[in-house]
Design an enzyme around this catalytic site. Sequence first.
Site, PDB file in Angstrom:
ATOM      1  N   ASN A  12       4.082   4.641  -2.260  1.00  0.00           N
ATOM      2  CA  ASN A  12       3.383   4.546  -3.549  1.00  0.00           C
ATOM      3  C   ASN A  12       2.125   3.717  -3.310  1.00  0.00           C
ATOM      4  O   ASN A  12       2.209   2.500  -3.152  1.00  0.00           O
ATOM      5  CB  ASN A  12       4.316   3.866  -4.566  1.00  0.00           C
ATOM      6  N   LYS A  14      -0.270   3.164  -5.284  1.00  0.00           N
ATOM      7  CA  LYS A  14      -0.734   2.502  -6.527  1.00  0.00           C
ATOM      8  C   LYS A  14      -2.243   2.708  -6.707  1.00  0.00           C
ATOM      9  O   LYS A  14      -2.776   3.730  -6.292  1.00  0.00           O
ATOM     10  CB  LYS A  14      -0.343   1.021  -6.517  1.00  0.00           C
ATOM     11  N   HIS A  98       7.812   3.791 -13.281  1.00  0.00           N
ATOM     12  CA  HIS A  98       7.679   2.645 -12.379  1.00  0.00           C
ATOM     13  C   HIS A  98       7.641   1.368 -13.223  1.00  0.00           C
ATOM     14  O   HIS A  98       7.107   1.374 -14.336  1.00  0.00           O
ATOM     15  CB  HIS A  98       6.397   2.783 -11.540  1.00  0.00           C
ATOM     16  N   GLU A 100       5.863  -1.132 -13.160  1.00  0.00           N
ATOM     17  CA  GLU A 100       4.520  -1.550 -13.608  1.00  0.00           C
ATOM     18  C   GLU A 100       4.096  -0.765 -14.843  1.00  0.00           C
ATOM     19  O   GLU A 100       3.429  -1.296 -15.728  1.00  0.00           O
ATOM     20  CB  GLU A 100       3.515  -1.376 -12.452  1.00  0.00           C
ATOM     21  N   GLU A 170      14.645  -0.199  -8.103  1.00  0.00           N
ATOM     22  CA  GLU A 170      13.640  -1.186  -7.735  1.00  0.00           C
ATOM     23  C   GLU A 170      13.830  -2.443  -8.573  1.00  0.00           C
ATOM     24  O   GLU A 170      13.310  -2.517  -9.705  1.00  0.00           O
ATOM     25  CB  GLU A 170      12.239  -0.637  -7.969  1.00  0.00           C
ATOM     26  N   GLY A 176       6.606  -6.235  -4.642  1.00  0.00           N
ATOM     27  CA  GLY A 176       5.353  -6.911  -4.305  1.00  0.00           C
ATOM     28  C   GLY A 176       5.496  -8.417  -4.157  1.00  0.00           C
ATOM     29  O   GLY A 176       4.501  -9.138  -4.098  1.00  0.00           O
ATOM     30  N   SER A 216       9.631  -4.552  -1.627  1.00  0.00           N
ATOM     31  CA  SER A 216       9.297  -5.266  -0.391  1.00  0.00           C
ATOM     32  C   SER A 216      10.006  -4.693   0.841  1.00  0.00           C
ATOM     33  O   SER A 216      10.460  -5.438   1.713  1.00  0.00           O
ATOM     34  CB  SER A 216       9.572  -6.760  -0.534  1.00  0.00           C
TER      35      SER A 216
HETATM   36  C1  PEP Z   1       6.750  -0.326  -5.521  1.00  0.00           C
HETATM   37  O1  PEP Z   1       5.786  -0.641  -6.177  1.00  0.00           O
HETATM   38  O2  PEP Z   1       7.343   0.732  -5.773  1.00  0.00           O
HETATM   39  C2  PEP Z   1       7.186  -1.211  -4.459  1.00  0.00           C
HETATM   40  C3  PEP Z   1       8.406  -1.117  -4.025  1.00  0.00           C
HETATM   41  O3  PEP Z   1       6.264  -2.140  -3.990  1.00  0.00           O
HETATM   42  P1  PEP Z   1       6.442  -3.125  -2.725  1.00  0.00           P
HETATM   43  O4  PEP Z   1       6.987  -2.311  -1.591  1.00  0.00           O
HETATM   44  O5  PEP Z   1       5.057  -3.614  -2.442  1.00  0.00           O
HETATM   45  O6  PEP Z   1       7.374  -4.200  -3.154  1.00  0.00           O
END
Ligand code: PEP
Length: 254
Positions: A12, A14, A98, A100, A170, A176, A216
């Site tokens: 992703n 973003k 997601h 976000e 997630e 992040g 992460s």
């Molecule tokens: C994401 O935004 O789906 C995600 C898992 O981000 P990160 O790997 O940076 O934690």
Amino acid sequence: MTKDRKLIIAGNWKMNKSVAEASDLVTTLKRDLANVKEVDLVVCPPFTALSDVSRVILDSNIRLGAQNMSEHGNGAYTGEISAQMLKEFSVRYVILGHSERRQYQAESDELISRKAHAAHAAALKPIVCIGETLEQRESGQMEAVLATQLKGSLAGLSHQQMEETVLAYEPVWAIGTGKTATTEQAQSAHAFIRGVLATLFDETVARRVRIQYGGSVKANNARELMEQPDVDGALVGGAALEARSFTEIVTNSI
Ligand code: PEP
């Protein structure tokens, strides 16, 4: 490592990458991951780069995903992108809900479910994201939150549509932040999610649905996460922005 369900690892990107940067990144991925057959590979660039990335990955083992789409068909929805528009670029997957978007665009489970129906109607595979906040986890609400998100976001899907839907667990506190869920935390949440799927649909559906872990994921933790019996891939944010780290996540997962 062998599992009944084929692993699916998606990047992703973003709101990152110019068109030129996106093309460079996917050109390198195409070269470095050309021999990977064991994992379904997906990249989700911003809308602006879909066209160019789509051209680069034509005839490759990398599939294209979008990061969001409208619940509506074409029409007077300024600023929105429809499923049919995504199909023009051979998009196969679309990330929905997601955290976000749940947080900044106030997307609800009901909206995500309408988008999931619109995606299936256009033969796009949704990657539906769910996950609890740290506060919810620490106050013992994790299971209730996940169950509510699953029930609402997947409402009305047929068994077949559900089998063609990918879920991404997630935990919001791991996105992040550099904090990864432990393998035990990930496995137990994934097993719980599969149990909820069995209740909402049936055992066969629950056994077939692929559940990605996201939060992460890096080259050094991918293998142990993917070894968990109910973890079927990863949704990768930060580490998907560089070819080397994404490639290492994939190769370490096989
Ligand atoms: C994401 O935004 O789906 C995600 C898992 O981000 P990160 O790997 O940076 O934690």
